[in-house]
Design a protein around this motif. Sequence first.
Motif, PDB file in Angstrom:
ATOM      1  N   VAL A 124       0.736  -1.461  -0.377  1.00 32.07           N
ATOM      2  CA  VAL A 124       0.322   0.060  -0.141  1.00 32.07           C
ATOM      3  C   VAL A 124       0.737   1.354  -0.295  1.00 32.07           C
ATOM      4  N   LEU A 125       1.685   0.853   0.261  1.00 36.73           N
ATOM      5  CA  LEU A 125       2.504   2.356   1.335  1.00 36.73           C
ATOM      6  C   LEU A 125       3.326   3.096  -0.558  1.00 36.73           C
ATOM      7  N   GLY A 126       4.136   1.681  -1.478  1.00 43.39           N
ATOM      8  CA  GLY A 126       3.811   1.516  -2.298  1.00 43.39           C
ATOM      9  C   GLY A 126       3.947   2.047  -3.218  1.00 43.39           C
ATOM     10  N   GLN A 127       2.208   1.927  -3.870  1.00 41.82           N
ATOM     11  CA  GLN A 127       1.082   2.560  -4.591  1.00 41.82           C
ATOM     12  C   GLN A 127       0.808   4.272  -3.998  1.00 41.82           C
ATOM     13  N   ILE A 128       0.345   4.053  -2.982  1.00 40.49           N
ATOM     14  CA  ILE A 128       0.510   5.506  -2.194  1.00 40.49           C
ATOM     15  C   ILE A 128       1.281   6.774  -3.374  1.00 40.49           C
ATOM     16  N   ARG A 129       2.489   6.113  -2.777  1.00 46.41           N
ATOM     17  CA  ARG A 129       4.360   6.818  -2.545  1.00 46.41           C
ATOM     18  C   ARG A 129       4.241   7.229  -4.732  1.00 46.41           C
ATOM     19  N   LYS A 130       3.639   6.152  -5.473  1.00 50.25           N
ATOM     20  CA  LYS A 130       3.079   6.429  -6.645  1.00 50.25           C
ATOM     21  C   LYS A 130       2.302   7.339  -7.921  1.00 50.25           C
ATOM     22  N   ILE A 131       1.531   7.827  -6.646  1.00 47.52           N
ATOM     23  CA  ILE A 131       0.924   7.858  -7.192  1.00 47.52           C
ATOM     24  C   ILE A 131       1.120   9.532  -7.900  1.00 47.52           C
ATOM     25  N   ASP A 132       0.386  10.254  -8.818  1.00 51.07           N
ATOM     26  CA  ASP A 132       0.744  11.788  -9.210  1.00 51.07           C
ATOM     27  C   ASP A 132       0.722  12.657  -8.452  1.00 51.07           C
ATOM     28  N   GLY A 133       1.912  13.584  -8.152  1.00 51.36           N
ATOM     29  CA  GLY A 133       1.762  14.846  -7.232  1.00 51.36           C
ATOM     30  C   GLY A 133       1.893  14.442  -5.266  1.00 51.36           C
ATOM     31  N   VAL A 134       2.086  12.981  -5.506  1.00 50.41           N
ATOM     32  CA  VAL A 134       2.792  12.679  -4.321  1.00 50.41           C
ATOM     33  C   VAL A 134       4.472  12.919  -4.305  1.00 50.41           C
ATOM     34  N   GLN A 135       4.358  14.484  -3.937  1.00 50.96           N
ATOM     35  CA  GLN A 135       6.315  14.662  -3.187  1.00 50.96           C
ATOM     36  C   GLN A 135       7.011  13.791  -2.545  1.00 50.96           C
ATOM     37  N   ASN A 136       6.530  13.292  -0.952  1.00 50.63           N
ATOM     38  CA  ASN A 136       7.545  12.574  -0.618  1.00 50.63           C
ATOM     39  C   ASN A 136       6.633  12.540   1.138  1.00 50.63           C
ATOM     40  N   SER A 137       6.999  11.985   1.946  1.00 48.52           N
ATOM     41  CA  SER A 137       6.021  10.805   2.276  1.00 48.52           C
ATOM     42  C   SER A 137       6.798  10.482   4.029  1.00 48.52           C
ATOM     43  N   GLU A 138       6.483   9.933   4.419  1.00 52.17           N
ATOM     44  CA  GLU A 138       7.066   9.590   6.062  1.00 52.17           C
ATOM     45  C   GLU A 138       6.383   8.574   7.413  1.00 52.17           C
ATOM     46  N   THR A 139       6.439   7.241   6.837  1.00 57.00           N
ATOM     47  CA  THR A 139       5.598   6.911   7.338  1.00 57.00           C
ATOM     48  C   THR A 139       5.916   6.040   9.350  1.00 57.00           C
ATOM     49  N   ASN A 140       5.469   5.990  10.301  1.00 54.27           N
ATOM     50  CA  ASN A 140       5.035   5.977  11.323  1.00 54.27           C
ATOM     51  C   ASN A 140       4.400   4.417  11.359  1.00 54.27           C
ATOM     52  N   LEU A 141       4.808   3.487  11.771  1.00 61.16           N
ATOM     53  CA  LEU A 141       3.955   2.142  12.585  1.00 61.16           C
ATOM     54  C   LEU A 141       3.752   2.066  13.718  1.00 61.16           C
ATOM     55  N   LEU A 142       2.724   2.380  14.209  1.00 63.09           N
ATOM     56  CA  LEU A 142       1.625   2.389  15.525  1.00 63.09           C
ATOM     57  C   LEU A 142       2.215   0.518  15.711  1.00 63.09           C
ATOM     58  N   LEU A 143       2.953   0.761  17.301  1.00 63.64           N
ATOM     59  CA  LEU A 143       3.206   0.095  17.607  1.00 63.64           C
ATOM     60  C   LEU A 143       1.972  -0.628  18.657  1.00 63.64           C
ATOM     61  N   ALA A 144       1.602  -0.097  20.012  1.00 60.41           N
ATOM     62  CA  ALA A 144       0.193   0.029  20.528  1.00 60.41           C
ATOM     63  C   ALA A 144      -0.965   0.717  20.433  1.00 60.41           C
ATOM     64  N   THR A 145      -1.814   0.400  21.815  1.00 64.25           N
ATOM     65  CA  THR A 145      -2.850   1.734  20.875  1.00 64.25           C
ATOM     66  C   THR A 145      -2.953   1.551  22.728  1.00 64.25           C
ATOM     67  N   ARG A 146      -2.916   2.752  23.443  1.00 60.84           N
ATOM     68  CA  ARG A 146      -2.758   3.256  25.088  1.00 60.84           C
ATOM     69  C   ARG A 146      -4.488   3.670  25.397  1.00 60.84           C
ATOM     70  N   LYS A 147      -4.952   4.199  24.364  1.00 59.54           N
ATOM     71  CA  LYS A 147      -6.170   4.981  24.590  1.00 59.54           C
ATOM     72  C   LYS A 147      -6.907   4.968  23.492  1.00 59.54           C
ATOM     73  N   THR A 148      -8.328   4.794  22.593  1.00 60.65           N
ATOM     74  CA  THR A 148      -8.708   5.742  21.899  1.00 60.65           C
ATOM     75  C   THR A 148      -9.876   6.190  22.170  1.00 60.65           C
ATOM     76  N   THR A 149     -10.787   6.844  21.846  1.00 58.07           N
ATOM     77  CA  THR A 149     -12.071   6.845  21.418  1.00 58.07           C
ATOM     78  C   THR A 149     -12.942   5.961  20.771  1.00 58.07           C
ATOM     79  N   GLY A 150     -12.107   5.428  19.544  1.00 62.37           N
ATOM     80  CA  GLY A 150     -13.427   4.747  18.414  1.00 62.37           C
ATOM     81  C   GLY A 150     -13.944   5.588  17.620  1.00 62.37           C
ATOM     82  N   MET A 151     -13.516   6.565  17.867  1.00 60.54           N
ATOM     83  CA  MET A 151     -14.619   7.637  16.816  1.00 60.54           C
ATOM     84  C   MET A 151     -13.251   8.609  15.889  1.00 60.54           C
ATOM     85  N   ARG A 152     -13.471   8.574  14.763  1.00 58.80           N
ATOM     86  CA  ARG A 152     -12.468   9.243  13.799  1.00 58.80           C
ATOM     87  C   ARG A 152     -13.228  10.718  13.769  1.00 58.80           C
TER      88      ARG A 152
END
Length: 144
Positions: free
Chosen positions: A116-144
């Motif tokens: 998926v990261l590779g697909q996103i980086r190939k989208i025309d107009g995406v100039q640069n990116s940085e990705t961080n993996l989420l290791l654990a969730t300590r708190k979430t509201t469950g709503m976005r």
Amino acid sequence: MDDRDKDIIAALRRDSRMGLSELADRLNMSRTTIRTRMERLIARGDILGFTVVLKEDTQQAPVRGHMMLGIEGHGTDRIVHRLSGMPEVQAIHTTNGKWDLILELGASSLEDLDAVLGQIRKIDGVQNSETNLLLATRKTTGMR
């Protein structure tokens, strides 16, 4: 919203299943006061709802990450439209500062996330990116 309302909301964030009587005891308020304040918070739209987060909700995409994107020129709307069609993209946030978009990603494996990261980086107009993996969730509201 005053400090008492904020105390009610903080207690509900810790345990939204807490009953009115328990909330009243913990916050040293009457049950009637708690009920009245909660009804007012709901009516005003401060509280939009209550939710349950199931373990299976987090296991459907056990590999999760945030991807920050820098967009070249004025292609943000076109890129957001393209990203919206990708099931691994769970949320898209616009932001200020160094990055134009922050994506919440979920995949079933590291290999799937990498694809998926590779697909996103190939989208025309995406100039640069940085990705961080989420290791654990300590708190979430469950709503976005």
